[in-house]
Design an enzyme around this catalytic site. Structure first.
Site, PDB file in Angstrom:
ATOM      1  CD  GLU A 177      -2.868   1.190   2.382  1.00  0.00           C
ATOM      2  OE1 GLU A 177      -2.733   0.335   3.270  1.00  0.00           O
ATOM      3  OE2 GLU A 177      -3.714   2.080   2.408  1.00  0.00           O
TER       4      GLU A 177
ATOM      5  CB  ALA B  30       1.278  -2.279  11.603  1.00  0.00           C
TER       6      ALA B  30
ATOM      7  CD  GLU C 262      -4.557  -1.962   5.978  1.00  0.00           C
ATOM      8  OE1 GLU C 262      -3.551  -1.526   6.584  1.00  0.00           O
ATOM      9  OE2 GLU C 262      -5.231  -1.262   5.207  1.00  0.00           O
ATOM     10  CG  ASN C 263       0.078  -6.835   4.091  1.00  0.00           C
ATOM     11  OD1 ASN C 263      -0.023  -5.963   3.258  1.00  0.00           O
ATOM     12  ND2 ASN C 263       1.075  -6.886   4.966  1.00  0.00           N
TER      13      ASN C 263
ATOM     14  CG  HIS D 185      -5.463   0.809  12.942  1.00  0.00           C
ATOM     15  ND1 HIS D 185      -6.170   1.983  12.934  1.00  0.00           N
ATOM     16  CD2 HIS D 185      -5.010   0.642  11.676  1.00  0.00           C
ATOM     17  CE1 HIS D 185      -6.142   2.517  11.730  1.00  0.00           C
ATOM     18  NE2 HIS D 185      -5.441   1.707  10.939  1.00  0.00           N
ATOM     19  CD  GLU D 186      -2.366  -1.998  10.927  1.00  0.00           C
ATOM     20  OE1 GLU D 186      -2.950  -2.129   9.840  1.00  0.00           O
ATOM     21  OE2 GLU D 186      -1.915  -0.891  11.322  1.00  0.00           O
TER      22      GLU D 186
ATOM     23  CG  HIS E 113      -7.352  -1.691   8.406  1.00  0.00           C
ATOM     24  ND1 HIS E 113      -8.200  -0.726   7.894  1.00  0.00           N
ATOM     25  CD2 HIS E 113      -6.199  -1.030   8.713  1.00  0.00           C
ATOM     26  CE1 HIS E 113      -7.582   0.453   7.911  1.00  0.00           C
ATOM     27  NE2 HIS E 113      -6.368   0.293   8.414  1.00  0.00           N
TER      28      HIS E 113
ATOM     29  CD  GLU F  41      -5.959   3.499   7.002  1.00  0.00           C
ATOM     30  OE1 GLU F  41      -6.088   3.347   8.244  1.00  0.00           O
ATOM     31  OE2 GLU F  41      -5.405   2.642   6.280  1.00  0.00           O
TER      32      GLU F  41
END
Ligand code: B3K
Ligand code: ZN
Length: 842
Positions: free
Chosen positions: A129, A265, A267-268, A300-301, A304, A323
């Site tokens: 990203e 970080a 979030e893949n 957070h990740e 997502h 986001e």
């Protein structure tokens, strides 16, 4: 002076969005990872987009690709008609449906941009990203093209025993692995990791009984610092199930920690890649703030997965769709698990100090930007933090139940799709029958709205009238309370502002109340009102909303620092003493005792004078010491007890208050006390507080303290970042000392955390940085980063964004630096965009 327009990088506009001519069913990738090259083979199943808006069928397709060496290409088994450009590959005469096979060579071993496929501590990892995938292979690198990925990885088993990608594992054998991700995703969520890692494993059972394997991969020497992250991950799974009703979808959730990472970080899907600093923690090496921050980022990740991955962005202008919403979710996660009031104070403080400054500077942009040259420059406080404030206002209007109804409809309508901010707002609106038309200006207007409130009490009718004006009619919730003279809350509620001028009448008030407007910071605005000194003191003492108490105290500190004669200092200090001795919430007392930072004070000066601000703030610190030294000492000793480490709000508050007492006491000369704490501390919060106090000045303990700290922690990367940052921020750290630090054997220019710990920290050391040589030093670093790591270079060059607001001499010097940078050959898009915006007239 701007360069010739035609050679300049050109912006991309939101209004120009068009759906892709082609979409992708499946993507099969094969990576052959070697020491001196990587061969990437792809097999991509393309088909014409039924939503294609052109009049004739598309017969060409442009694939993004940067720094790739094409080895072979075939379209349905034959060589296609194609051309290569600096930005990609253009295919001519493409049929309605075809299979494209491409083989490219890339060089992760020399990739210092930390974008695309690169190496960190000898391991392979990716960051895609926003536009990293195009540095891996030719592809439709846009978030609205979703496909099912299968990834084969081949690498020498000995150095790379662990081979990971998104989704579920299909086959694993020595030197080979295949992963299949059943959920269609855009390529920015692709990830690959290969290397030698230790793993911490656990499991999670979802409400439907599905078993999810949880794995945290780190370099072997860090395995003992992973337990907290695993617990935090499980808390995140649980919280999203309970508060949002959302569960995880794959069989496995992996986190990999790497030392070289541009941000926090990523979030893949199923394979988050983290900056080590946002995973690794134990009480000996991480502060209370580190723990809570790590938990927030892990949350957070994870969050997502629903807000970002399953429903993603149609185009990058919609970034705040994922986001802003995910920041709101992580803020609520932290607030639910820790001290809600302190979380709000910290978030608002950061927003007002940093995002308000962004909104007032040359890079100001709406939460949904209209254009960009380099998308990576728009991962901003505005998109993230102001975006979260906009979601918070929606939440305030709808309440938790209405908000969750809106979320449910959003997932029902859009799961599996790439959508827009308008789509999100329409779900919130339709689920609640609430008209957000006017509210949507929050997404399209940049800048911080200003609200003015004037009040009038009519003793005859016992009414109190508030007249509220704003330049532009923003639609926002204004939370308030009215107090009687004894501190009893008479009325409270939420007013809806929607016009340029509105009056609200409150009746049945026997005497003039004290108003508290914008409780909890219900909207991201600047509020002006004519509160008297006494009213502010009253609110610090009697408000029940912690944010408002803190906000009024900050306001008083601000007046005291900027214009000492403007307030009655003894009366203010009496009120503080009352708070110190009568308030139970120790975190809140600590927040009340914390002065506005120099950076936040700069926002309140018409012309920024860094030296004057620093000295005025130091004077106030001395005044506090003069008045409170014995009381601070007493509180310090009461709180300085040894207890087993935990991060309950009570313990965090106790350490926070103790350490702010130590801060003031050390400023007043009590260095022996700091030294004693330094030697006896059993956790990093206490150790670091003492270390900072001892390093900040030239004193008899300084040299030995530095040596002791180094000796104890030299093998711990995260603590060494603190070691460097503390020195770079100390009042006695001149530029010479910075250049010496950069020659330290542990200094590493290409590791962003380490570079930031020295260079970025130094840019905030205002009295030592703001000199011709300091600027020259920073500019040289930016120019080096222009080729090595432009994303980090662009973050650093923003140091000069506010040059116009400085005193004339510094203004001229900073402008000169910007001009030097702009005149540099082969300037990256990242740095170019920031510099040209900063230099643009008016
Ligand atoms: N989505 C990433 C940020 C990517 C930044 C690209 N320059 C992390 C996050 O917000 O969760
Ligand atoms: Zn995010």
């Amino acid at each position: 002076m701007l360069k010739n327009k035609t050679t300049e990088p050109q912006p991309i506009y939101r209004k120009d969005y068009k759906p892709s001519a082609y979409l992708i069913h499946t993507t099969e990738l094969h990576f052959q990872l070697e020491e001196n090259e990587t061969i990437v083979s792809s097999k991509i199943d393309f088909y014409q987009n039924p939503k294609w808006q052109g009049t004739t069928p598309p017969n060409q397709l442009f694939l993004n690709g940067i720094d790739l060496e094409l080895i072979t290409i075939s379209l349905d088994g034959a060589t296609p008609d194609y051309e290569i450009t600096p930005e990609g590959l253009l295919l001519h005469n493409t049929p309605a449906h075809f299979i494209l096979q491409i083989k490219t060579r890339i060089h992760p071993e020399t990739n210092t941009s930390l974008n695309g496929l690169y190496r960190s501590s000898g391991n392979f990892c990716t960051q895609c990203e926003a536009h990293g995938f195009r540095q891996i292979t030719y592809y439709l690198d846009r978030p609205d093209v979703l496909s099912v990925f299968t990834t084969h990885i081949e690498a020498d088993h000995k150095p790379y025993p662990i081979l990971l990608s998104n989704g579920n594992p299909v086959t694993q054998s020595n030197g080979r692995a295949t992963w299949h991700d059943p959920t269609p995703k855009p390529c920015y969520l692709f990830a690959l990791v290969a290397g030698d890692f230790a793993v911490l494993e656990d499991t999670w059972t979802t409400p439907t009984g599905k078993q999810v394997a949880l794995k945290i991969y780190v370099e072997a020497h860090n395995i003992n610092k992973t337990q907290f992250a695993m617990e935090a991950l499980k808390r995140a799974f649980k919280w999203d199930e309970v508060r949002f009703g959302l569960a995880y979808d794959l069989d496995i959730y992996m986190i990999v920690a790497v030392d070289d990472f541009n941000m926090g970080a990523m979030e893949n899907k199923g394979l988050n890649i983290f900056n080590s600093a946002c995973v690794l923690a134990d009480s000996k090496t991480a502060t209370d703030a580190d723990f809570i921050n790590i938990e927030a980022i892990i949350g957070h990740e994870y969050f997502h997965n629903w807000t970002g991955n399953r429903i993603t962005c149609r185009d990058w202008f919609q970034l705040s769709l994922k986001e802003g919403l995910t920041v709101f979710r992580d803020q609520e996660f932290t607030a639910d698990l820790h001290a809600r009031s302190i979380k709000r104070i910290e978030d608002v403080n950061a927003l007002r100090t940093l995002q308000f400054a962004e909104d007032a500077g040359p890079m100001a942009h709406p939460v949904r930007p209209e254009h960009y040259i380099e998308m990576n420059n728009f991962y901003t406080l505005t998109v993230y933090e102001k975006g979260a404030e906009v979601i918070r206002m929606i939440h305030t209007f709808l309440g938790e139940t209405g908000f969750q109804k809106g979320m449910l409809l959003y997932f029902e309508r859009f799961d599996g799709q790439a959508v827009t901010i308008d789509d999100f707002v329409s779900a919130m609106s339709d689920a609640n029958n609430f008209d957000f038309t006017q509210f949507k200006h929050w997404y399209s207007q940049s800048g911080t709205p200003e609200i003015n409130i004037s009040t009038h009490y009519d003793p005859d009718h016992k009414t109190y009238t508030a007249t509220i004006t704003q330049k532009f009619a923003h639609f926002l919730p204004l939370t308030f309370a009215l107090f009687d003279p004894s501190g009893t809350e008479l009325q409270n509620g939420v007013l809806t502002l929607k016009d340029q001028t509105q009056s609200f009448v409150f009746d049945n008030l026997p005497s003039e109340p004290t108003p508290s407007w914008l409780r909890g910071f219900s909207a991201p605005v600047k509020l002006t009102q004519a509160l008297s000194f006494e009213q502010k003191i009253f609110l610090v003492k009697h408000e029940t909303d912690s944010f408002s108490r803190w906000d009024n105290a900050q306001n008083l500190w601000l007046s005291l620092i900027m214009d000492a004669d403007s307030i009655d200092t003894p009366a203010f200090f009496d009120a503080l003493e009352f708070m110190l001795t009568n308030t139970q919430d120790k975190s809140l007392i600590c927040a009340l005792l914390t002065l506005p930072s120099e950076r936040s004070l700069h926002n309140h000066q018409a012309t920024i004078d860094v030296f004057a601000i620093h000295h005025k703030r130091e004077q106030v610190i001395q005044a506090i010491i003069q008045r409170f030294n014995p009381l601070l000492l007493e509180i310090y000793h009461t709180l300085n007890t040894t207890q087993p480490y935990d991060i309950t709000p009570e313990s965090v508050g106790r350490r926070a208050l103790k350490n702010i007492c130590l801060f003031y006491l050390a400023k007043g000369g009590e260095l022996t006390l700091a030294h004693k704490q330094f030697n006896s501390a059993t956790c990093m919060s206490d150790k670091l507080a003492a270390f900072k106090a001892l390093i900040d000045t030239d004193n008899t303990y300084r040299t030995q303290t530095l040596a002791d700290f180094y000796q104890e922690f030299k093998d711990d990367t995260q603590v060494m970042d603190k070691y460097f940052a503390t020195q770079a921020l100390s009042q006695v750290c001149t530029l010479d000392k910075i250049t010496t630090l950069m020659q330290h054997e542990l200094f590493c220019f290409n590791t962003p955390n380490r570079l930031r710990s020295v260079v970025n920290s130094f840019t905030h050391n205002s009295i030592n940085f703001h000199h011709p040589a300091g600027y020259q030093f920073l500019t040289n670093i930016i120019l080096k980063l222009n080729t090595l790591n432009p994303q980090i270079g662009a973050r650093l060059v923003a140091t000069y964004n506010h040059w116009r607001r400085f005193t004339p001499e510094l203004q001229a010097l900073q402008k000169q630096q910007l001009e030097t940078i702009l005149a540099t050959k082969d300037l990256s898009k990242d740095i170019f965009e920031i510099v040209q915006a900063a230099l643009k007239e008016g």
